[in-house]
Scaffold this motif. Structure first.
Motif, PDB file in Angstrom:
ATOM      1  N   ARG A 218       0.829  -1.203   0.000  1.00 46.70           N
ATOM      2  CA  ARG A 218       0.000   0.000   0.000  1.00 46.70           C
ATOM      3  C   ARG A 218       0.868   1.260   0.000  1.00 46.70           C
ATOM      4  NH1 ARG A 218      -4.622   1.338   4.577  1.00 46.70           N
ATOM      5  NH2 ARG A 218      -4.984   3.510   3.980  1.00 46.70           N
ATOM      6  N   HIS A 219       0.412   2.284  -0.734  1.00 45.46           N
ATOM      7  CA  HIS A 219       1.211   3.496  -0.919  1.00 45.46           C
ATOM      8  C   HIS A 219       0.918   4.575   0.127  1.00 45.46           C
ATOM      9  CE1 HIS A 219       2.619   1.976  -4.745  1.00 45.46           C
ATOM     10  NE2 HIS A 219       1.385   1.754  -5.106  1.00 45.46           N
ATOM     11  N   THR A 220      -0.123   4.417   0.922  1.00 44.78           N
ATOM     12  CA  THR A 220      -0.479   5.430   1.911  1.00 44.78           C
ATOM     13  C   THR A 220      -0.588   4.795   3.284  1.00 44.78           C
ATOM     14  OG1 THR A 220      -2.826   5.080   1.425  1.00 44.78           O
ATOM     15  CG2 THR A 220      -1.725   6.876   0.266  1.00 44.78           C
ATOM     16  N   LEU A 221      -0.405   5.613   4.310  1.00 45.75           N
ATOM     17  CA  LEU A 221      -0.501   5.145   5.679  1.00 45.75           C
ATOM     18  C   LEU A 221      -1.960   5.051   6.115  1.00 45.75           C
ATOM     19  CD1 LEU A 221       2.291   7.271   7.410  1.00 45.75           C
ATOM     20  CD2 LEU A 221       2.415   4.854   6.764  1.00 45.75           C
ATOM     21  N   GLU A 222      -2.236   4.166   7.048  1.00 43.41           N
ATOM     22  CA  GLU A 222      -3.548   4.095   7.678  1.00 43.41           C
ATOM     23  C   GLU A 222      -3.735   5.334   8.552  1.00 43.41           C
ATOM     24  OE1 GLU A 222      -6.992   3.059   7.928  1.00 43.41           O
ATOM     25  OE2 GLU A 222      -5.869   1.265   7.338  1.00 43.41           O
ATOM     26  N   THR A 223      -4.878   5.999   8.414  1.00 41.47           N
ATOM     27  CA  THR A 223      -5.103   7.215   9.195  1.00 41.47           C
ATOM     28  C   THR A 223      -5.680   6.925  10.576  1.00 41.47           C
ATOM     29  OG1 THR A 223      -7.321   7.532   8.243  1.00 41.47           O
ATOM     30  CG2 THR A 223      -5.468   8.555   7.091  1.00 41.47           C
ATOM     31  N   ASP A 224      -6.443   5.844  10.727  1.00 48.35           N
ATOM     32  CA  ASP A 224      -7.095   5.569  12.007  1.00 48.35           C
ATOM     33  C   ASP A 224      -6.066   5.285  13.098  1.00 48.35           C
ATOM     34  OD1 ASP A 224      -9.471   5.872  10.768  1.00 48.35           O
ATOM     35  OD2 ASP A 224     -10.180   3.819  11.024  1.00 48.35           O
ATOM     36  N   GLY A 225      -6.140   6.068  14.183  1.00 51.15           N
ATOM     37  CA  GLY A 225      -5.321   5.794  15.354  1.00 51.15           C
ATOM     38  C   GLY A 225      -3.869   6.174  15.244  1.00 51.15           C
ATOM     39  N   THR A 226      -3.447   6.711  14.099  1.00 51.75           N
ATOM     40  CA  THR A 226      -2.021   7.003  13.943  1.00 51.75           C
ATOM     41  C   THR A 226      -1.690   8.392  14.468  1.00 51.75           C
ATOM     42  OG1 THR A 226      -0.174   7.113  12.387  1.00 51.75           O
ATOM     43  CG2 THR A 226      -2.283   7.943  11.606  1.00 51.75           C
ATOM     44  N   GLU A 228       1.396   9.466  13.418  1.00 49.20           N
ATOM     45  CA  GLU A 228       2.440   9.777  12.446  1.00 49.20           C
ATOM     46  C   GLU A 228       1.867  10.615  11.302  1.00 49.20           C
ATOM     47  OE1 GLU A 228       5.670   8.956  12.781  1.00 49.20           O
ATOM     48  OE2 GLU A 228       5.084   8.201  14.757  1.00 49.20           O
ATOM     49  N   PRO A 229       2.656  11.538  10.738  1.00 41.06           N
ATOM     50  CA  PRO A 229       2.180  12.320   9.592  1.00 41.06           C
ATOM     51  C   PRO A 229       1.865  11.414   8.405  1.00 41.06           C
ATOM     52  CG  PRO A 229       4.174  13.289  10.525  1.00 41.06           C
ATOM     53  CD  PRO A 229       4.002  11.943  11.171  1.00 41.06           C
ATOM     54  N   PHE A 230       0.732  11.642   7.765  1.00 41.03           N
ATOM     55  CA  PHE A 230       0.445  10.904   6.533  1.00 41.03           C
ATOM     56  C   PHE A 230       0.359  11.833   5.331  1.00 41.03           C
ATOM     57  CE2 PHE A 230      -3.277  10.938   9.355  1.00 41.03           C
ATOM     58  CZ  PHE A 230      -4.229  11.646   8.629  1.00 41.03           C
ATOM     59  N   TRP A 231       0.901  13.044   5.482  1.00 36.38           N
ATOM     60  CA  TRP A 231       1.187  13.923   4.354  1.00 36.38           C
ATOM     61  C   TRP A 231       2.701  14.003   4.200  1.00 36.38           C
ATOM     62  CZ3 TRP A 231      -2.087  18.520   6.615  1.00 36.38           C
ATOM     63  CH2 TRP A 231      -3.452  18.160   6.615  1.00 36.38           C
ATOM     64  N   THR A 232       3.154  14.405   3.020  1.00 35.40           N
ATOM     65  CA  THR A 232       4.586  14.583   2.805  1.00 35.40           C
ATOM     66  C   THR A 232       4.855  15.984   2.258  1.00 35.40           C
ATOM     67  OG1 THR A 232       4.503  13.660   0.556  1.00 35.40           O
ATOM     68  CG2 THR A 232       4.972  12.132   2.366  1.00 35.40           C
ATOM     69  N   TRP A 233       6.040  16.497   2.566  1.00 37.46           N
ATOM     70  CA  TRP A 233       6.488  17.823   2.138  1.00 37.46           C
ATOM     71  C   TRP A 233       7.885  17.654   1.571  1.00 37.46           C
ATOM     72  CZ3 TRP A 233       4.287  22.813   2.509  1.00 37.46           C
ATOM     73  CH2 TRP A 233       5.146  23.885   2.320  1.00 37.46           C
ATOM     74  N   GLU A 234       8.049  17.940   0.289  1.00 34.25           N
ATOM     75  CA  GLU A 234       9.336  17.771  -0.374  1.00 34.25           C
ATOM     76  C   GLU A 234       9.632  19.005  -1.208  1.00 34.25           C
ATOM     77  OE1 GLU A 234       9.545  13.099  -1.424  1.00 34.25           O
ATOM     78  OE2 GLU A 234       7.853  14.179  -2.319  1.00 34.25           O
ATOM     79  N   MET A 235      10.907  19.281  -1.397  1.00 38.17           N
ATOM     80  CA  MET A 235      11.336  20.370  -2.269  1.00 38.17           C
ATOM     81  C   MET A 235      11.877  19.771  -3.562  1.00 38.17           C
ATOM     82  SD  MET A 235      10.582  23.108  -0.607  1.00 38.17           S
ATOM     83  CE  MET A 235      11.377  24.298  -1.704  1.00 38.17           C
ATOM     84  N   SER A 246      -5.119  12.144   2.073  1.00 40.41           N
ATOM     85  CA  SER A 246      -6.373  12.061   2.831  1.00 40.41           C
ATOM     86  C   SER A 246      -6.477  13.262   3.757  1.00 40.41           C
ATOM     87  CB  SER A 246      -6.428  10.768   3.652  1.00 40.41           C
ATOM     88  OG  SER A 246      -7.586  10.740   4.471  1.00 40.41           O
ATOM     89  N   TRP A 247      -7.721  13.689   3.988  1.00 41.12           N
ATOM     90  CA  TRP A 247      -8.013  14.686   5.016  1.00 41.12           C
ATOM     91  C   TRP A 247      -8.901  14.084   6.105  1.00 41.12           C
ATOM     92  CZ3 TRP A 247      -9.406  19.594   1.621  1.00 41.12           C
ATOM     93  CH2 TRP A 247      -8.222  20.131   1.108  1.00 41.12           C
ATOM     94  N   VAL A 248      -8.949  12.768   6.207  1.00 40.73           N
ATOM     95  CA  VAL A 248      -9.770  12.102   7.217  1.00 40.73           C
ATOM     96  C   VAL A 248      -8.999  12.088   8.525  1.00 40.73           C
ATOM     97  CG1 VAL A 248     -10.947   9.980   7.879  1.00 40.73           C
ATOM     98  CG2 VAL A 248     -10.957  10.714   5.489  1.00 40.73           C
ATOM     99  N   MET A 249      -9.368  12.982   9.424  1.00 44.91           N
ATOM    100  CA  MET A 249      -8.650  13.150  10.680  1.00 44.91           C
ATOM    101  C   MET A 249      -9.454  12.685  11.894  1.00 44.91           C
ATOM    102  SD  MET A 249      -5.886  14.408   9.619  1.00 44.91           S
ATOM    103  CE  MET A 249      -5.255  15.162   8.130  1.00 44.91           C
ATOM    104  N   TYR A 250     -10.667  12.167  11.670  1.00 47.34           N
ATOM    105  CA  TYR A 250     -11.576  11.887  12.787  1.00 47.34           C
ATOM    106  C   TYR A 250     -10.967  10.964  13.831  1.00 47.34           C
ATOM    107  CZ  TYR A 250     -14.529  13.253   8.830  1.00 47.34           C
ATOM    108  OH  TYR A 250     -15.041  13.881   7.732  1.00 47.34           O
ATOM    109  N   ASN A 251     -10.258   9.925  13.394  1.00 41.31           N
ATOM    110  CA  ASN A 251      -9.729   8.952  14.343  1.00 41.31           C
ATOM    111  C   ASN A 251      -8.210   8.992  14.431  1.00 41.31           C
ATOM    112  OD1 ASN A 251     -12.293   7.829  15.012  1.00 41.31           O
ATOM    113  ND2 ASN A 251     -12.278   6.719  13.060  1.00 41.31           N
ATOM    114  N   SER A 252      -7.615  10.078  13.934  1.00 37.41           N
ATOM    115  CA  SER A 252      -6.163  10.226  13.994  1.00 37.41           C
ATOM    116  C   SER A 252      -5.774  11.087  15.192  1.00 37.41           C
ATOM    117  CB  SER A 252      -5.651  10.875  12.708  1.00 37.41           C
ATOM    118  OG  SER A 252      -4.287  11.217  12.829  1.00 37.41           O
ATOM    119  N   THR A 253      -4.633  10.774  15.781  1.00 37.08           N
ATOM    120  CA  THR A 253      -4.102  11.594  16.875  1.00 37.08           C
ATOM    121  C   THR A 253      -2.963  12.492  16.399  1.00 37.08           C
ATOM    122  OG1 THR A 253      -2.590   9.806  17.524  1.00 37.08           O
ATOM    123  CG2 THR A 253      -4.742   9.881  18.615  1.00 37.08           C
ATOM    124  N   TRP A 254      -2.687  12.466  15.104  1.00 42.70           N
ATOM    125  CA  TRP A 254      -1.641  13.313  14.538  1.00 42.70           C
ATOM    126  C   TRP A 254      -2.068  14.779  14.615  1.00 42.70           C
ATOM    127  CZ3 TRP A 254      -1.334  14.729   8.797  1.00 42.70           C
ATOM    128  CH2 TRP A 254      -0.229  15.543   8.546  1.00 42.70           C
TER     129      TRP A 254
END
Length: 469
Positions: A218-226, A228-235, A246-254
């Protein structure tokens, strides 16, 4: 007590009457759906319900009932009404979604053609290979069979096709679910015929993969309960690339707000910012944190009317209507009677986005596509309205006439054990709008040649635009 999962070997099989009761719950619950008549007439809904009852009661298995109910939900033409794999019981998940029936490829649909993005079979098919047939069935024909199960708003068929791609970004891919039920592999696996990027024809057997094998790549992290950042910032070449799958933050603690604020504050030395939303269906209104820094004054957007279909949910249905907010059961109690069976809550709450500092002073572009159908659809709409973000890529999902969402009932059917999501707030445009998503400022579609050469033409165009201003 209502049954919450399919019967086990020690329980009696539900009767036809109990399955009919499931459909009666569907019928009565849909009277609360704010968009059920947005794209169909009451007569057409009655016809769909009659067919649903006939096929659901007559189905011989859980698999068939899931397909029948999913296809019915798609007829509402609402991108948020679905038999949601994330809200099913554990037994349904295990029975329907955790099967070793998955095609060992990642692929996209380009003009109706199935094009390989990655081969997970070990056979070594190159990116850009076109799959011609699967077990003798032409790939475009399989797509035609799958699309009627896809959820999308109105006539936005690009969203329906996009759902049936297999990019391996979700825990349960829509294609995997329905392909596994409609066209599972034979004992020897899938027999595929294909055309390589250099034009050679080939064929072979490909063993199906398990859910665990799929998730391993899988190319993306699980958002539930994590946390850890699941967005990336690169130059890249002096341009900041913010990838937000994803913008699903309901069950994330990030803590995404300070993470984003820190990076946006660092843009002064950059040529510009490119935000990649192409795989992002939505979730929380995270994009407002970007808009808030794009102007030195508060931003005003034309709001949509927010309408509901009930004062209070019927108490006899409450046992089947699961939700995270008890106030949803009485959401219309203080609303204004808008006529036609609707009650108006007012305009959506994000009509005004207050300005904050530090401001973003570099040019900003965003990459969008058919997956952008909820909060990311709203972001794309505001980008076009304000002109503050230039959009590149393909038309969004969602619909300019308005979408349904903001709050949900998770409707749990006691006999079958199946669940479907039902939005309770309908957003309706104040002025006539076309039946489509948001068209980007710069329309760019990927080609088979782009995939074969691993070129990201929309991203390259966006980077070139911000770098030359």
């Amino acid at each position: 007590m209502p049954r919450s999962s399919p019967p086990t070997a020690f329980e009696a099989t539900p009767s036809a009457g109990e399955y009919r009761q499931d459909i009666e719950i569907v019928r009565r619950t849909l009277a609360l759906h704010p968009g059920v008549f947005r794209y169909q007439t009451p007569r057409k809904l009655s016809q769909h319900l009659a067919r649903l009852e006939r096929d659901f009661v007559g189905a011989g298995s859980l698999e068939q009932r899931f397909l029948v109910l999913s296809r019915f939900m798609a007829t509402i033409r609402c991108g948020h009404s679905q038999c949601n794999p994330y809200n099913q019981s554990k037994s349904v998940v295990q029975s329907l979604f955790e099967r070793p029936t998955k095609l060992p490829l990642e692929f996209d649909w380009i003009a109706g053609r199935m094009v390989v993005l990655a081969d997970r079979s070990g056979t070594g098919l190159l990116a850009g290979t076109e799959i011609l047939t699967i077990d003798g069935e032409a790939a475009p024909r399989l797509l035609e069979r799958l699309v009627p199960y896809a959820r999308a708003d109105g006539s936005n068929d690009a969203k329906r096709v996009a759902q049936m791609a297999m990019r391996n970004i979700d825990r349960w891919e829509t294609f995997d679910i329905y392909q596994g039920l409609i066209l599972p592999p034979r004992p020897a696996g899938f027999h595929l015929s294909y055309r390589t990027p250099d034009g050679r024809l080939g064929a072979g057997d490909f063993k199906g993969v398990t859910a665990e094998q799929r998730r391993a790549n899988r190319h993306t992290l699980e958002t539930d309960g994590t946390s850890e950042p699941f967005w990336t910032w690169e130059m890249e070449d002096g341009v900041a690339i913010l990838t937000m799958p994803s913008w699903v933050m309901y069950n994330s603690t990030w803590k995404w707000e300070p993470w984003l604020a820190d990076r946006l504050a660092s843009l002064r030395g950059a040529k510009g910012l490119v935000i990649d939303l192409r795989e992002n269906e939505g979730g929380n209104e995270c994009g407002n944190a970007i808009f808030a820094r794009l102007s030195d004054k508060d931003l005003q957007f034309e709001g949509y009317r927010q309408l509901v279909r009930y004062r209070r949910s019927p108490q006899e249905l409450d046992a089947y209507l699961d939700t995270w907010d008890a106030s949803f059961r009485a959401i219309g109690e203080n609303a204004t009677d808008a006529g036609g069976g609707f009650y108006e809550l007012g305009r959506e709450g994000s009509d005004t986005i207050p300005s904050i500092t530090p401001r973003i002073t570099v040019p900003v572009a965003a990459l969008i596509g058919p997956a952008c159908s909820s909060a990311t659809f709203s972001f794309a709409r505001r980008a076009r309205e304000s002109g503050l973000v230039r959009l590149f890529g393909e038309p969004s999902g969602g619909n300019l006439r308005g979408i349904n969402g903001n709050g949900y009932f998770f409707v749990r059917l006691p006999a079958s054990g199946l669940e479907f999501d039902m939005p309770i707030i309908g957003n309706f445009a104040q002025t006539p709008q076309p039946d489509r998503g948001v068209v980007p400022d710069v329309l760019i579609t990927r080609s088979i040649a782009d995939i074969a050469a691993k070129r990201d033409t929309p991203k390259a165009a966006a980077k070139a635009w911000v770098a030359t201003l």
